[in-house]
Design a protein around this motif. Structure first.
Motif, PDB file in Angstrom:
ATOM      1  N   VAL A 152       0.858  -1.173   0.000  1.00  0.00           N
ATOM      2  CA  VAL A 152       0.000   0.000   0.000  1.00  0.00           C
ATOM      3  C   VAL A 152       0.900   1.231   0.000  1.00  0.00           C
ATOM      4  O   VAL A 152       1.619   1.488   0.968  1.00  0.00           O
ATOM      5  N   LYS A 153       0.865   1.968  -1.093  1.00  0.00           N
ATOM      6  CA  LYS A 153       1.727   3.141  -1.235  1.00  0.00           C
ATOM      7  C   LYS A 153       1.082   4.328  -0.513  1.00  0.00           C
ATOM      8  O   LYS A 153      -0.061   4.682  -0.795  1.00  0.00           O
ATOM      9  N   ILE A 154       1.817   4.938   0.426  1.00  0.00           N
ATOM     10  CA  ILE A 154       1.249   6.053   1.186  1.00  0.00           C
ATOM     11  C   ILE A 154       1.872   7.392   0.802  1.00  0.00           C
ATOM     12  O   ILE A 154       1.300   8.442   1.106  1.00  0.00           O
ATOM     13  N   THR A 155       3.037   7.366   0.175  1.00  0.00           N
ATOM     14  CA  THR A 155       3.660   8.602  -0.298  1.00  0.00           C
ATOM     15  C   THR A 155       4.277   8.363  -1.668  1.00  0.00           C
ATOM     16  O   THR A 155       4.447   7.226  -2.112  1.00  0.00           O
ATOM     17  N   GLU A 156       4.622   9.455  -2.310  1.00  0.00           N
ATOM     18  CA  GLU A 156       5.380   9.413  -3.555  1.00  0.00           C
ATOM     19  C   GLU A 156       6.437  10.499  -3.482  1.00  0.00           C
ATOM     20  O   GLU A 156       6.264  11.517  -2.807  1.00  0.00           O
ATOM     21  N   GLY A 157       7.565  10.278  -4.150  1.00  0.00           N
ATOM     22  CA  GLY A 157       8.622  11.276  -4.151  1.00  0.00           C
ATOM     23  C   GLY A 157       9.365  11.349  -2.829  1.00  0.00           C
ATOM     24  O   GLY A 157       9.102  10.587  -1.887  1.00  0.00           O
ATOM     25  N   CYS A 158      10.304  12.276  -2.729  1.00  0.00           N
ATOM     26  CA  CYS A 158      11.151  12.363  -1.534  1.00  0.00           C
ATOM     27  C   CYS A 158      11.791  13.734  -1.426  1.00  0.00           C
ATOM     28  O   CYS A 158      12.207  14.319  -2.436  1.00  0.00           O
ATOM     29  N   ASN A 159      11.890  14.241  -0.198  1.00  0.00           N
ATOM     30  CA  ASN A 159      12.572  15.511   0.071  1.00  0.00           C
ATOM     31  C   ASN A 159      13.893  15.335   0.800  1.00  0.00           C
ATOM     32  O   ASN A 159      14.539  16.319   1.159  1.00  0.00           O
ATOM     33  N   ASN A 160      14.305  14.097   1.055  1.00  0.00           N
ATOM     34  CA  ASN A 160      15.503  13.884   1.878  1.00  0.00           C
ATOM     35  C   ASN A 160      16.798  14.272   1.177  1.00  0.00           C
ATOM     36  O   ASN A 160      17.751  14.694   1.803  1.00  0.00           O
ATOM     37  N   CYS A 162      19.294  12.557  -0.211  1.00  0.00           N
ATOM     38  CA  CYS A 162      20.560  11.858   0.027  1.00  0.00           C
ATOM     39  C   CYS A 162      21.437  12.061  -1.205  1.00  0.00           C
ATOM     40  O   CYS A 162      20.961  11.971  -2.342  1.00  0.00           O
ATOM     41  N   SER A 163      22.711  12.296  -0.993  1.00  0.00           N
ATOM     42  CA  SER A 163      23.568  12.753  -2.087  1.00  0.00           C
ATOM     43  C   SER A 163      23.788  11.715  -3.177  1.00  0.00           C
ATOM     44  O   SER A 163      24.163  12.053  -4.298  1.00  0.00           O
ATOM     45  N   PHE A 164      23.534  10.436  -2.872  1.00  0.00           N
ATOM     46  CA  PHE A 164      23.759   9.371  -3.846  1.00  0.00           C
ATOM     47  C   PHE A 164      22.496   8.986  -4.599  1.00  0.00           C
ATOM     48  O   PHE A 164      22.555   8.194  -5.538  1.00  0.00           O
ATOM     49  N   CYS A 165      21.345   9.535  -4.207  1.00  0.00           N
ATOM     50  CA  CYS A 165      20.057   8.974  -4.617  1.00  0.00           C
ATOM     51  C   CYS A 165      19.411   9.764  -5.745  1.00  0.00           C
ATOM     52  O   CYS A 165      19.273  10.991  -5.676  1.00  0.00           O
ATOM     53  N   ALA A 166      18.945   9.039  -6.763  1.00  0.00           N
ATOM     54  CA  ALA A 166      18.301   9.650  -7.921  1.00  0.00           C
ATOM     55  C   ALA A 166      16.786   9.700  -7.797  1.00  0.00           C
ATOM     56  O   ALA A 166      16.114  10.215  -8.697  1.00  0.00           O
ATOM     57  N   ILE A 167      16.227   9.175  -6.711  1.00  0.00           N
ATOM     58  CA  ILE A 167      14.768   9.099  -6.601  1.00  0.00           C
ATOM     59  C   ILE A 167      14.092  10.465  -6.738  1.00  0.00           C
ATOM     60  O   ILE A 167      13.089  10.587  -7.458  1.00  0.00           O
ATOM     61  N   PRO A 168      14.588  11.538  -6.073  1.00  0.00           N
ATOM     62  CA  PRO A 168      13.918  12.833  -6.276  1.00  0.00           C
ATOM     63  C   PRO A 168      13.960  13.297  -7.733  1.00  0.00           C
ATOM     64  O   PRO A 168      13.062  14.031  -8.170  1.00  0.00           O
ATOM     65  N   LEU A 169      14.989  12.891  -8.481  1.00  0.00           N
ATOM     66  CA  LEU A 169      15.062  13.240  -9.895  1.00  0.00           C
ATOM     67  C   LEU A 169      14.012  12.503 -10.709  1.00  0.00           C
ATOM     68  O   LEU A 169      13.559  12.983 -11.754  1.00  0.00           O
ATOM     69  N   ILE A 170      13.634  11.322 -10.224  1.00  0.00           N
ATOM     70  CA  ILE A 170      12.691  10.470 -10.955  1.00  0.00           C
ATOM     71  C   ILE A 170      11.264  10.697 -10.480  1.00  0.00           C
ATOM     72  O   ILE A 170      10.358  10.932 -11.287  1.00  0.00           O
ATOM     73  N   ARG A 171      11.063  10.646  -9.194  1.00  0.00           N
ATOM     74  CA  ARG A 171       9.710  10.673  -8.632  1.00  0.00           C
ATOM     75  C   ARG A 171       9.291  12.042  -8.110  1.00  0.00           C
ATOM     76  O   ARG A 171       8.134  12.221  -7.710  1.00  0.00           O
ATOM     77  N   GLY A 172      10.212  12.996  -8.071  1.00  0.00           N
ATOM     78  CA  GLY A 172       9.849  14.344  -7.660  1.00  0.00           C
ATOM     79  C   GLY A 172       9.840  14.540  -6.162  1.00  0.00           C
ATOM     80  O   GLY A 172      10.359  13.735  -5.393  1.00  0.00           O
ATOM     81  N   VAL A 173       9.233  15.648  -5.734  1.00  0.00           N
ATOM     82  CA  VAL A 173       9.183  16.004  -4.316  1.00  0.00           C
ATOM     83  C   VAL A 173       8.130  15.152  -3.614  1.00  0.00           C
ATOM     84  O   VAL A 173       7.279  14.515  -4.235  1.00  0.00           O
TER      85      VAL A 173
END
Length: 474
Positions: A152-160, A162-173
């Motif tokens: 069950v997905k409760i959030t999308e994207g990320c504001n953390n 982390c310097s190695f992580c591409a998730i904010p580039l892919i999934r947004g804020v």
């Protein structure tokens, strides 16, 4: 080239990536079926092949592209769609440089899939990359995992960031669903027979913190109580009936300690915590744009263990899963030894690991002092060996105990004996070990029904076999 017999509106989904991408894949299936498309389990029977890709690290990107190239070679007359995170991240490049794909579809708004299919049917090559907005959710008619279990997905994207992580580039804020929406989904899935709910997001601790930066000046906001996650768990706890609820991926820098009294008071909330610490060396933790330290992280785990011990949890000791990233730029032998020391003190039941992947447009992409690949691989092997020793000892401690097993698959053995594959509360789907359950036909599940996929069965652990446990139904 494979000989093909296909129906007019048939599709095959080739699923890659994480649990969040799996939910997207399940939504894709439902969206297409609602429009009259027929899903097939064999790509040779499909008119349209969808590669739901991963774009997180280099090895995952290669796997997804290899799947695309293989499908194009095997089924040259099929329409092939590259969807998912890789498509989202490189849509502009693939618009020109990936002729093997007949269409490219990002993951910002999956409802746009119908538009893409209509354009594709007209013989055009659509590249659709909807805005990253909201959280893709909705009714799922099919699940890509095992019976009685759902993510069950409760959030999308990320504001953390982390310097190695591409998730904010892919999934947004970061974007969060409302608690009521999440509870309604769980209630609906429970009514359909789902027993295990695995809450997922890039960081569950960030749930409800939309628009809040994780910088030092805003950290206090993350520790305000009650946390949005604790309020969500309270609402879920109001649901009737028996179920398992598992929390997957909580960033350690703002672990909400106020969820612990809620979880210890409700045995349906499993004491299983997925906390990706990544390193035990403070220098590397800081370079990863994280704020903690080995001491702080160990204190979090101590708080978790103490809370369940004080509450005399029927599960006994809570179990930790974590992740380590080795070979990060600037990681010295001394830094790595600090991580090994941290791992030994942490004693998680499970841990995963991966070597650093240099991802363009992430802050660490420009970091100097690169670690040689062989060195990183040797460090990963040492992490794995250390963890294996810890895991084996912890699993041995379950021998002789009675637990509940969620059955996922039946296997008939000889002489009227049967085997089943399932999982205990301390085993998350896909990533942890399994329980091999031995039973006779006269044995029933806890509801008095014949043992079948989806059953909950009381069992006594008899032995350990590698990372799996052998058990007898009681």
């Amino acid at each position: 080239m494979t000989e093909r017999t296909v129906s007019t509106k048939s599709f095959y989904l080739d699923q890659h990536g994480c649990a969040k991408n799996q939910v997207d894949g399940e939504l894709i299936i439902s969206l297409l079926e609602d429009k009259g498309w027929l899903r097939t389990e064999q790509p040779e029977s499909a008119r349209v092949i969808i590669i739901n890709s991963c774009g997180f690290i280099e090895s995952a990107k290669k796997e997804s592209l290899d799947a695309l190239f293989s499908a194009r070679k095997a089924y040259p007359d099929a329409k092939i769609i590259l969807a998912g995170c890789l498509a989202e991240r490189y849509a502009d490049i693939f618009k020109q440089d990936l002729p093997e794909a007949d269409a490219v579809f990002g993951n910002g708004d999956l409802s746009k899939l119908d538009f893409l299919m209509n354009v594709l049917e007209k013989g055009l090559r659509p590249v659709v990359r909807p805005e990253q907005k909201g959280v893709c959710c909705g009714e799922r008619k099919a699940f890509l995992g095992f019976p009685s279990s759902a993510y069950v997905k409760i959030t999308e994207g990320c504001n953390n960031r982390c310097s190695f992580c591409a998730i904010p580039l892919i999934r947004g804020v970061l974007r969060s669903r409302s608690a009521d929406d999440i509870v309604d989904e769980i209630r609906g899935l429970r009514d359909r027979g789902i027993f295990e709910f695995n809450l997922i997001g890039q960081d569950l601790a960030a749930f409800g913190r939309d628009g809040v930066s994780t910088g030092d000046s805003a950290n206090a906001l993350y520790f305000q109580s009650p946390s949005p996650l604790s309020l969500l768990l309270q609402k879920i706890g109001e649901l009737e009936g028996d179920f398992w609820l598992r929390l997957l991926y909580i960033h350690p820098d703002h672990f909400p300690l106020d969820i612990l009294p809620i979880m210890t008071a409700d045995k349906r909330f499993l004491p299983y915590f997925d906390i990706p610490f990544q390193s035990g060396a403070q220098k590397i933790i800081r370079a990863m744009n994280r704020n903690g330290s080995a001491e702080v992280y160990l204190d979090i785990v101590k708080n978790i263990r103490d809370a369940f011990e004080k509450a005399k949890s029927p599960y006994g000791e809570p179990q930790i899963r974590t992740t380590f990233l080795v070979g990060f730029p600037g990681e010295t032998d001394e830094d790595f030894n600090e991580t090994i020391k941290f791992l030994k003190e942490l004693r998680p039941l499970w841990s995963g690991g991966f070597t650093y992947s240099r991802e363009e447009d992430t802050p660490s992409y420009s970091f100097k002092e690169k670690v040689p690949k062989k060195t990183a691989e040797a460090r990963l092997a040492e992490i794995q060996n250390t963890q294996t020793s810890i895991t084996e000892k912890k699993l041995d401690s379950f021998i002789g105990k009675e637990i509940e097993v969620l059955v996922e698959e039946l296997i008939q053995a000889e002489d009227k004996a049967f085997l089943a594959l399932g999982r205990a509360w301390f085993q998350a789907p896909e990533v942890d070990g399994a329980v091999v359950l031995n039973f006779n036909l006269n044995k029933k599940d806890i509801d008095g029904n014949p043992i079948a996929p989806g059953s909950i069965v009381k069992a006594r652990i008899a032995a350990r076999n590698g990372f799996d446990l052998e058990a007898l139904a009681v």
